[in-house]
Design a protein around this motif. Structure first.
Motif, PDB file in Angstrom:
ATOM      1  N   UNK A 118      -0.548   4.946   0.429  1.00 32.78           N
ATOM      2  CA  UNK A 118      -1.316   6.049  -0.162  1.00 32.78           C
ATOM      3  C   UNK A 118      -2.812   5.753  -0.110  1.00 32.78           C
ATOM      4  N   UNK A 119      -3.171   4.514  -0.401  1.00 32.72           N
ATOM      5  CA  UNK A 119      -4.571   4.087  -0.394  1.00 32.72           C
ATOM      6  C   UNK A 119      -5.200   4.219   0.989  1.00 32.72           C
ATOM      7  N   UNK A 120      -4.509   3.740   2.009  1.00 35.81           N
ATOM      8  CA  UNK A 120      -5.079   3.724   3.357  1.00 35.81           C
ATOM      9  C   UNK A 120      -5.004   5.081   4.056  1.00 35.81           C
ATOM     10  N   UNK A 121      -4.260   6.009   3.478  1.00 32.81           N
ATOM     11  CA  UNK A 121      -4.181   7.347   4.064  1.00 32.81           C
ATOM     12  C   UNK A 121      -5.002   8.374   3.294  1.00 32.81           C
ATOM     13  N   UNK A 122      -5.724   7.927   2.279  1.00 33.87           N
ATOM     14  CA  UNK A 122      -6.526   8.829   1.458  1.00 33.87           C
ATOM     15  C   UNK A 122      -7.960   8.861   1.974  1.00 33.87           C
ATOM     16  N   UNK A 123      -8.473  10.060   2.245  1.00 34.12           N
ATOM     17  CA  UNK A 123      -9.853  10.222   2.690  1.00 34.12           C
ATOM     18  C   UNK A 123     -10.506  11.351   1.906  1.00 34.12           C
ATOM     19  N   UNK A 124     -11.822  11.256   1.622  1.00 32.78           N
ATOM     20  CA  UNK A 124     -12.652  10.067   1.843  1.00 32.78           C
ATOM     21  C   UNK A 124     -12.436   9.058   0.711  1.00 32.78           C
ATOM     22  N   UNK A 125     -12.680   7.792   0.965  1.00 36.03           N
ATOM     23  CA  UNK A 125     -12.445   6.764  -0.048  1.00 36.03           C
ATOM     24  C   UNK A 125     -13.612   6.641  -1.031  1.00 36.03           C
ATOM     25  N   UNK A 126     -13.677   7.516  -2.034  1.00 36.03           N
ATOM     26  CA  UNK A 126     -14.775   7.453  -3.002  1.00 36.03           C
ATOM     27  C   UNK A 126     -14.551   6.283  -3.970  1.00 36.03           C
ATOM     28  N   UNK A 127     -15.580   5.969  -4.735  1.00 34.24           N
ATOM     29  CA  UNK A 127     -15.564   4.777  -5.579  1.00 34.24           C
ATOM     30  C   UNK A 127     -14.427   4.799  -6.591  1.00 34.24           C
ATOM     31  N   UNK A 128     -14.213   5.923  -7.256  1.00 33.08           N
ATOM     32  CA  UNK A 128     -13.171   6.007  -8.277  1.00 33.08           C
ATOM     33  C   UNK A 128     -11.796   5.827  -7.663  1.00 33.08           C
ATOM     34  N   UNK A 129     -11.568   6.444  -6.501  1.00 29.52           N
ATOM     35  CA  UNK A 129     -10.276   6.336  -5.836  1.00 29.52           C
ATOM     36  C   UNK A 129     -10.016   4.901  -5.402  1.00 29.52           C
ATOM     37  N   UNK A 130     -11.012   4.286  -4.746  1.00 26.68           N
ATOM     38  CA  UNK A 130     -10.836   2.928  -4.233  1.00 26.68           C
ATOM     39  C   UNK A 130     -10.552   1.949  -5.369  1.00 26.68           C
ATOM     40  N   UNK A 131     -11.374   1.978  -6.399  1.00 33.04           N
ATOM     41  CA  UNK A 131     -11.179   1.030  -7.499  1.00 33.04           C
ATOM     42  C   UNK A 131      -9.853   1.277  -8.206  1.00 33.04           C
ATOM     43  N   UNK A 132      -9.452   2.544  -8.322  1.00 36.11           N
ATOM     44  CA  UNK A 132      -8.180   2.864  -8.965  1.00 36.11           C
ATOM     45  C   UNK A 132      -6.996   2.291  -8.217  1.00 36.11           C
ATOM     46  N   UNK A 133      -6.972   2.476  -6.898  1.00 37.62           N
ATOM     47  CA  UNK A 133      -5.862   1.945  -6.114  1.00 37.62           C
ATOM     48  C   UNK A 133      -5.882   0.424  -6.072  1.00 37.62           C
ATOM     49  N   UNK A 134      -7.057  -0.163  -5.978  1.00 38.26           N
ATOM     50  CA  UNK A 134      -7.120  -1.627  -5.954  1.00 38.26           C
ATOM     51  C   UNK A 134      -6.695  -2.216  -7.298  1.00 38.26           C
ATOM     52  N   UNK A 135      -7.039  -1.558  -8.387  1.00 35.80           N
ATOM     53  CA  UNK A 135      -6.566  -2.012  -9.695  1.00 35.80           C
ATOM     54  C   UNK A 135      -5.041  -1.955  -9.767  1.00 35.80           C
ATOM     55  N   UNK A 136      -4.458  -0.887  -9.202  1.00 39.16           N
ATOM     56  CA  UNK A 136      -2.992  -0.769  -9.201  1.00 39.16           C
ATOM     57  C   UNK A 136      -2.354  -1.858  -8.343  1.00 39.16           C
ATOM     58  N   UNK A 137      -2.961  -2.172  -7.208  1.00 37.55           N
ATOM     59  CA  UNK A 137      -2.440  -3.237  -6.356  1.00 37.55           C
ATOM     60  C   UNK A 137      -2.564  -4.596  -7.044  1.00 37.55           C
ATOM     61  N   UNK A 138      -3.644  -4.789  -7.795  1.00 34.63           N
ATOM     62  CA  UNK A 138      -3.808  -6.027  -8.558  1.00 34.63           C
ATOM     63  C   UNK A 138      -2.711  -6.145  -9.610  1.00 34.63           C
ATOM     64  N   UNK A 139      -2.388  -5.032 -10.259  1.00 34.52           N
ATOM     65  CA  UNK A 139      -1.316  -5.045 -11.251  1.00 34.52           C
ATOM     66  C   UNK A 139       0.026  -5.421 -10.638  1.00 34.52           C
ATOM     67  N   UNK A 140       0.182  -5.109  -9.352  1.00 35.14           N
ATOM     68  CA  UNK A 140       1.410  -5.474  -8.639  1.00 35.14           C
ATOM     69  C   UNK A 140       1.330  -6.876  -8.039  1.00 35.14           C
ATOM     70  N   UNK A 141       0.226  -7.589  -8.310  1.00 35.78           N
ATOM     71  CA  UNK A 141      -0.013  -8.920  -7.722  1.00 35.78           C
ATOM     72  C   UNK A 141       0.026  -8.884  -6.201  1.00 35.78           C
ATOM     73  N   UNK A 142      -0.444  -7.779  -5.636  1.00 38.03           N
ATOM     74  CA  UNK A 142      -0.454  -7.610  -4.176  1.00 38.03           C
ATOM     75  C   UNK A 142      -1.740  -8.206  -3.605  1.00 38.03           C
ATOM     76  N   UNK A 143      -1.926  -9.492  -3.801  1.00 39.91           N
ATOM     77  CA  UNK A 143      -3.210 -10.130  -3.488  1.00 39.91           C
ATOM     78  C   UNK A 143      -3.542 -10.086  -2.009  1.00 39.91           C
ATOM     79  N   UNK A 144      -2.550 -10.171  -1.147  1.00 34.03           N
ATOM     80  CA  UNK A 144      -2.837 -10.175   0.293  1.00 34.03           C
ATOM     81  C   UNK A 144      -3.464  -8.855   0.742  1.00 34.03           C
ATOM     82  N   UNK A 145      -3.162  -7.772   0.042  1.00 31.74           N
ATOM     83  CA  UNK A 145      -3.732  -6.468   0.407  1.00 31.74           C
ATOM     84  C   UNK A 145      -5.242  -6.437   0.160  1.00 31.74           C
TER      85      UNK A 145
END
Length: 218
Positions: free
Chosen positions: A71-98
């Motif tokens: 969902x993150x990599x297919x979302x355009x344009x990547x504005x600040x709120x969207x990017x930080x929101x998805x990265x926070x969710x990935x951090x919650x999943x411990x998806x560190x490699x992403x």
């Protein structure tokens, strides 16, 4: 009279069917589960990170990570709120490699360079300190530092985490050198770094600039 097509209802039905398909897969179906997760992420790309997380909370952890990433990599344009929101969710999943992926860095830079520099930089100071987040931090603060060389000095001093404060000074030095050709500002920043080991590393970055430009202290 024709019944109007219910697009929202159709998407909801499709999502539920896809989730059931994933949950019904056995342990030998990892590859197909990942492909299905990627397709589900694409279907959810128009939603916020919070909405996507709500849709997939009952899926296995590894699948949630792939859906969020898709969902993150297919979302355009990547504005600040969207990017930080998805990265926070990935951090919650411990998806560190992403967080180390080139796609992540490109999107955080795009958001920062298109009106979100201050928001992105502020968000980066709350990142967990890990090897996977180091490059992401530098690329998150570079635009803000480059465009605010004067006010950024006070901003850096207020960063609560020692690691990020030291790295912000190092990135400030890099921006002073490469974007502003200002070795004096670079020297000021490097002299603020409190970790002697990391300061030696940051000094080596400056040395590369000196070697390339032929600059020598008077």
């Amino acid at each position: 009279m024709k019944t109007p097509f219910d697009k929202v209802g159709w998407i909801r039905c499709l999502l539920e069917m896809t989730k059931k398909e994933i949950l019904g897969m056995g342990s030998g179906d990892e590859r197909m589960a990942k492909v299905t997760a990627i397709l589900l992420g694409r279907a959810l790309a128009s939603k916020s990170a919070e909405e996507v997380a709500g849709e997939i909370h009952d899926l296995p952890k590894g699948i949630r990570e792939e859906v969020l990433w898709s969902a993150f990599t297919n979302r355009m344009p990547p504005d600040a709120k969207m990017v930080s929101g998805f990265l926070d969710s990935l951090i919650q999943e411990n998806a560190w490699s992403k967080l180390e992926q080139a796609d992540t860095v490109r999107r955080i830079q795009w958001a920062s360079r298109n009106g979100g520099a201050e928001d992105v930089a502020g968000w980066a100071t709350s990142l967990p300190v890990r090897k996977e987040t180091l490059e992401l931090f530098h690329r998150s603060v570079e635009t803000y530092l480059c465009n605010n060389m004067e006010t950024a000095r006070a901003w850096i001093a207020e960063i609560p985490t020692d690691e990020w404060r030291n790295r912000a000074y190092a990135e400030y030095s890099q921006q002073a050198l490469y974007a502003h050709n200002d070795p004096e500002a670079s020297r000021w920043a490097l002299d603020q770094i409190g970790d002697s080991n990391f300061k030696a590393e940051a000094e080596s970055w400056r040395f590369q600039w000196e070697k390339r430009t032929g600059w020598k202290a008077k």
